[in-house]
Design a protein around this motif. Structure first.
Motif, PDB file in Angstrom:
ATOM      1  N   GLY A  63     -91.757   0.287  28.182  1.00 47.06           N
ATOM      2  CA  GLY A  63     -90.564  -0.102  27.443  1.00 47.06           C
ATOM      3  C   GLY A  63     -89.706  -1.139  28.137  1.00 47.06           C
ATOM      4  N   ASN A  64     -90.252  -1.818  29.149  1.00 47.51           N
ATOM      5  CA  ASN A  64     -89.505  -2.837  29.898  1.00 47.51           C
ATOM      6  C   ASN A  64     -88.154  -2.332  30.403  1.00 47.51           C
ATOM      7  N   PRO A  65     -88.151  -1.262  31.196  1.00 47.64           N
ATOM      8  CA  PRO A  65     -86.884  -0.757  31.726  1.00 47.64           C
ATOM      9  C   PRO A  65     -86.224  -1.780  32.644  1.00 47.64           C
ATOM     10  N   THR A  66     -84.920  -1.869  32.585  1.00 49.71           N
ATOM     11  CA  THR A  66     -84.173  -2.847  33.373  1.00 49.71           C
ATOM     12  C   THR A  66     -84.040  -2.397  34.823  1.00 49.71           C
ATOM     13  N   GLY A  67     -84.281  -3.328  35.743  1.00 48.80           N
ATOM     14  CA  GLY A  67     -84.023  -3.057  37.157  1.00 48.80           C
ATOM     15  C   GLY A  67     -85.118  -2.307  37.881  1.00 48.80           C
ATOM     16  N   TYR A  68     -86.338  -2.309  37.336  1.00 50.77           N
ATOM     17  CA  TYR A  68     -87.445  -1.604  37.981  1.00 50.77           C
ATOM     18  C   TYR A  68     -88.470  -2.593  38.515  1.00 50.77           C
ATOM     19  N   LYS A  69     -89.112  -2.217  39.594  1.00 50.03           N
ATOM     20  CA  LYS A  69     -90.128  -3.035  40.253  1.00 50.03           C
ATOM     21  C   LYS A  69     -91.424  -2.230  40.347  1.00 50.03           C
ATOM     22  N   VAL A  70     -92.559  -2.882  40.122  1.00 51.59           N
ATOM     23  CA  VAL A  70     -93.873  -2.261  40.283  1.00 51.59           C
ATOM     24  C   VAL A  70     -94.478  -2.720  41.598  1.00 51.59           C
ATOM     25  N   LEU A  71     -94.924  -1.776  42.408  1.00 45.51           N
ATOM     26  CA  LEU A  71     -95.613  -2.060  43.659  1.00 45.51           C
ATOM     27  C   LEU A  71     -97.046  -1.549  43.586  1.00 45.51           C
ATOM     28  N   PHE A  72     -97.951  -2.236  44.263  1.00 52.70           N
ATOM     29  CA  PHE A  72     -99.313  -1.757  44.442  1.00 52.70           C
ATOM     30  C   PHE A  72     -99.492  -1.437  45.920  1.00 52.70           C
ATOM     31  N   THR A  73     -99.698  -0.173  46.224  1.00 57.76           N
ATOM     32  CA  THR A  73     -99.847   0.269  47.608  1.00 57.76           C
ATOM     33  C   THR A  73    -101.216   0.913  47.786  1.00 57.76           C
ATOM     34  N   GLN A  74    -101.471   1.353  49.002  1.00 60.42           N
ATOM     35  CA  GLN A  74    -102.749   1.995  49.318  1.00 60.42           C
ATOM     36  C   GLN A  74    -102.498   3.354  49.957  1.00 60.42           C
ATOM     37  N   GLY A  75    -103.550   4.155  50.062  1.00 61.15           N
ATOM     38  CA  GLY A  75    -103.418   5.453  50.716  1.00 61.15           C
ATOM     39  C   GLY A  75    -103.195   6.606  49.771  1.00 61.15           C
ATOM     40  N   GLY A  76    -103.200   6.350  48.466  1.00 63.29           N
ATOM     41  CA  GLY A  76    -103.070   7.425  47.492  1.00 63.29           C
ATOM     42  C   GLY A  76    -101.713   8.096  47.520  1.00 63.29           C
ATOM     43  N   ALA A  77    -101.607   9.191  46.747  1.00 61.56           N
ATOM     44  CA  ALA A  77    -100.363   9.957  46.728  1.00 61.56           C
ATOM     45  C   ALA A  77    -100.049  10.523  48.110  1.00 61.56           C
ATOM     46  N   SER A  78    -101.080  10.785  48.889  1.00 64.53           N
ATOM     47  CA  SER A  78    -100.865  11.385  50.211  1.00 64.53           C
ATOM     48  C   SER A  78    -100.012  10.498  51.110  1.00 64.53           C
ATOM     49  N   THR A  79    -100.190   9.191  51.034  1.00 67.29           N
ATOM     50  CA  THR A  79     -99.339   8.283  51.810  1.00 67.29           C
ATOM     51  C   THR A  79     -97.919   8.264  51.255  1.00 67.29           C
ATOM     52  N   GLN A  80     -97.799   8.366  49.933  1.00 67.27           N
ATOM     53  CA  GLN A  80     -96.465   8.430  49.334  1.00 67.27           C
ATOM     54  C   GLN A  80     -95.723   9.693  49.753  1.00 67.27           C
ATOM     55  N   PHE A  81     -96.448  10.786  49.958  1.00 68.21           N
ATOM     56  CA  PHE A  81     -95.800  12.020  50.439  1.00 68.21           C
ATOM     57  C   PHE A  81     -95.027  11.755  51.725  1.00 68.21           C
ATOM     58  N   ALA A  82     -95.550  10.852  52.558  1.00 66.09           N
ATOM     59  CA  ALA A  82     -94.885  10.522  53.825  1.00 66.09           C
ATOM     60  C   ALA A  82     -93.881   9.392  53.661  1.00 66.09           C
ATOM     61  N   MET A  83     -94.229   8.379  52.862  1.00 60.30           N
ATOM     62  CA  MET A  83     -93.328   7.221  52.717  1.00 60.30           C
ATOM     63  C   MET A  83     -91.990   7.620  52.111  1.00 60.30           C
ATOM     64  N   ILE A  84     -92.001   8.542  51.187  1.00 55.56           N
ATOM     65  CA  ILE A  84     -90.748   8.926  50.517  1.00 55.56           C
ATOM     66  C   ILE A  84     -89.727   9.487  51.513  1.00 55.56           C
ATOM     67  N   PRO A  85     -90.065  10.519  52.292  1.00 54.41           N
ATOM     68  CA  PRO A  85     -89.067  10.991  53.264  1.00 54.41           C
ATOM     69  C   PRO A  85     -88.770   9.976  54.363  1.00 54.41           C
ATOM     70  N   LEU A  86     -89.769   9.206  54.787  1.00 54.54           N
ATOM     71  CA  LEU A  86     -89.513   8.205  55.826  1.00 54.54           C
ATOM     72  C   LEU A  86     -88.486   7.183  55.368  1.00 54.54           C
ATOM     73  N   ASN A  87     -88.539   6.808  54.108  1.00 51.87           N
ATOM     74  CA  ASN A  87     -87.634   5.781  53.584  1.00 51.87           C
ATOM     75  C   ASN A  87     -86.281   6.321  53.149  1.00 51.87           C
ATOM     76  N   PHE A  88     -86.215   7.584  52.737  1.00 51.40           N
ATOM     77  CA  PHE A  88     -84.990   8.073  52.082  1.00 51.40           C
ATOM     78  C   PHE A  88     -84.252   9.192  52.815  1.00 51.40           C
ATOM     79  N   LEU A  89     -84.890   9.857  53.774  1.00 48.50           N
ATOM     80  CA  LEU A  89     -84.206  10.975  54.442  1.00 48.50           C
ATOM     81  C   LEU A  89     -83.375  10.470  55.617  1.00 48.50           C
ATOM     82  N   SER A  90     -82.203  10.000  55.317  1.00 54.31           N
ATOM     83  CA  SER A  90     -81.276   9.588  56.363  1.00 54.31           C
ATOM     84  C   SER A  90     -80.615  10.817  56.976  1.00 54.31           C
ATOM     85  N   GLU A  91     -79.897  10.614  58.066  1.00 54.88           N
ATOM     86  CA  GLU A  91     -79.272  11.729  58.786  1.00 54.88           C
ATOM     87  C   GLU A  91     -78.311  12.487  57.865  1.00 54.88           C
ATOM     88  N   GLY A  92     -78.443  13.817  57.864  1.00 55.78           N
ATOM     89  CA  GLY A  92     -77.582  14.660  57.053  1.00 55.78           C
ATOM     90  C   GLY A  92     -78.074  14.884  55.638  1.00 55.78           C
TER      91      GLY A  92
END
Length: 362
Positions: A63-92
């Motif tokens: 539906g062409n949502p506004t403000g979204y970006k598509v990425l092509f990555t590697q490593g399957g969902a298993s790599t995303q399991f790690a990338m998500i907390p690495l990128n977003f879990l700041s202190e506290g």
């Protein structure tokens, strides 16, 4: 060509025959270049046009949502399991996870290695055979995100609707049901999906995210694991899985030809309805595993009266060309994975085989 198998594998899974045939025709000489797309530089104009086209086509189907970006990555969902907390879990901050089965548990355990985690809701007491009530899902006050697994392939459960996470970004693992039905992308801050079930072959993982969420990643994490690296380089920071991306683009074209998400959803519900109706009407010879209100339209899980009978069923099915019906090794039983590319005719053939097997054993 010899007769194609009735492919009910959970992943890598069936691909549309039309897509395979198109890829076959272009395999050696892509767009009169004298090369296969697998031989081209990922910096070249021909590959980049396919790469960009796939990104745009995916957003169009959503539906062409506004403000979204598509990425092509590697490593399957298993790599995303790690990338998500690495990128977003700041202190506290903590990651809030809805525990719905095997894949949600893997995501939770990986995040726990990185930082604080929190269980927002769980159906463990129901042996993960149903999705928690949306009203029971409570993210932590200091949650960096709320994570859901939209479809559990092993247990055969699926969200009918998604929770409203308010100001907390909602993150969805949609590896096994992305583009199987219409949904509101705007509810999500980030969606990720391995391609090998509904999007294409294994080798590429799609991430769809709000640009503001992935614009800046922590500088202390490895460069390749930063979402901002892939964002700033249009997923071309390192060599992408070019053939897999090409195949994703071809599958997306095929979905357009089916009538978009509305078209594939109608077909998927028809296929799932056929199997569940026969299972429920078999007088207990076949027994559905998942709670009826949480049943997946992608992975139909069922049991029989004994494990010996299930083994006989799998063996007899394989002799007739039905592949992939054995349940996951962690839970046993039986499973028919009926992703987008599995034709209705194959599902009808399976229902007919189930009927025949019951008659021979009854």
């Amino acid at each position: 060509m010899s007769k194609r198998a009735y492919n009910f594998n959970a992943g890598p899974a069936a691909l549309p025959l039309e897509v395979l045939e198109r890829a076959q025709a272009e395999f050696v000489d892509f767009r009169e270049s004298g090369m296969s797309i697998m031989e081209m530089s990922h910096r070249g104009a021909i590959y980049e046009s396919v790469h960009n086209e796939a990104q745009q086509r995916l957003l169009s189907l959503l539906g062409n949502p506004t403000g979204y970006k598509v990425l092509f990555t590697q490593g399957g969902a298993s790599t995303q399991f790690a990338m998500i907390p690495l990128n977003f879990l700041s202190e506290g901050k903590v990651g809030s996870y809805v525990m719905t089965g095997s894949w949600a548990d893997k995501a939770y355990k990986e995040a726990k290695l990185v930082g604080g985690v929190h269980v927002a809701a769980s159906s463990e007491e129901q042996k993960f055979l149903k999705i928690p009530e949306l009203s029971s899902i409570k993210a932590a006050d200091n949650a960096a995100y709320l994570h859901v697994t939209s479809n559990e392939t092993i247990e055969g459960t699926q969200y009918a609707e998604f929770p409203d996470s308010g100001s907390i970004p909602l993150i969805g693992d949609m590896s096994s049901d992305i583009l199987s039905r219409a949904f509101d992308v705007n509810k999500f801050g980030l969606i990720y999906a391995g391609a090998q079930k509904n999007l294409g072959p294994s080798g590429v993982t799609v991430v769809i995210a709000k640009e503001e969420l992935i614009a800046e990643s922590p500088s202390h994490i490895p460069t390749i694991l930063r979402y901002s690296t892939h964002t700033k380089n249009n997923s071309l920071y390192n060599t992408p899985p070019s053939f897999s991306v090409y195949m994703v683009n071809e599958v997306l074209k095929w979905i357009e030809e089916q009538g978009g998400l509305a078209g594939v959803e109608s077909k998927n519900r028809e296929k799932a309805g056929l199997l569940y109706e026969y299972i429920d009407g078999s007088d207990g010879f076949y027994r559905g595993v998942a709670d009826p209100g949480s049943r997946s339209i992608m992975n139909v899980t069922f049991r029989m009266q004994s494990e010996d009978l299930e083994k006989q069923f799998v063996k007899a099915a394989e002799l007739e060309g039905f592949i992939g019906l054995k349940g996951h090794r962690s839970v046993g039983g039986l499973r028919a994975s009926i992703y987008n590319a599995v034709p209705y005719e194959n599902v009808k053939a399976l229902a007919d085989f189930m009927k025949h097997f019951r008659q021979t054993q009854g």
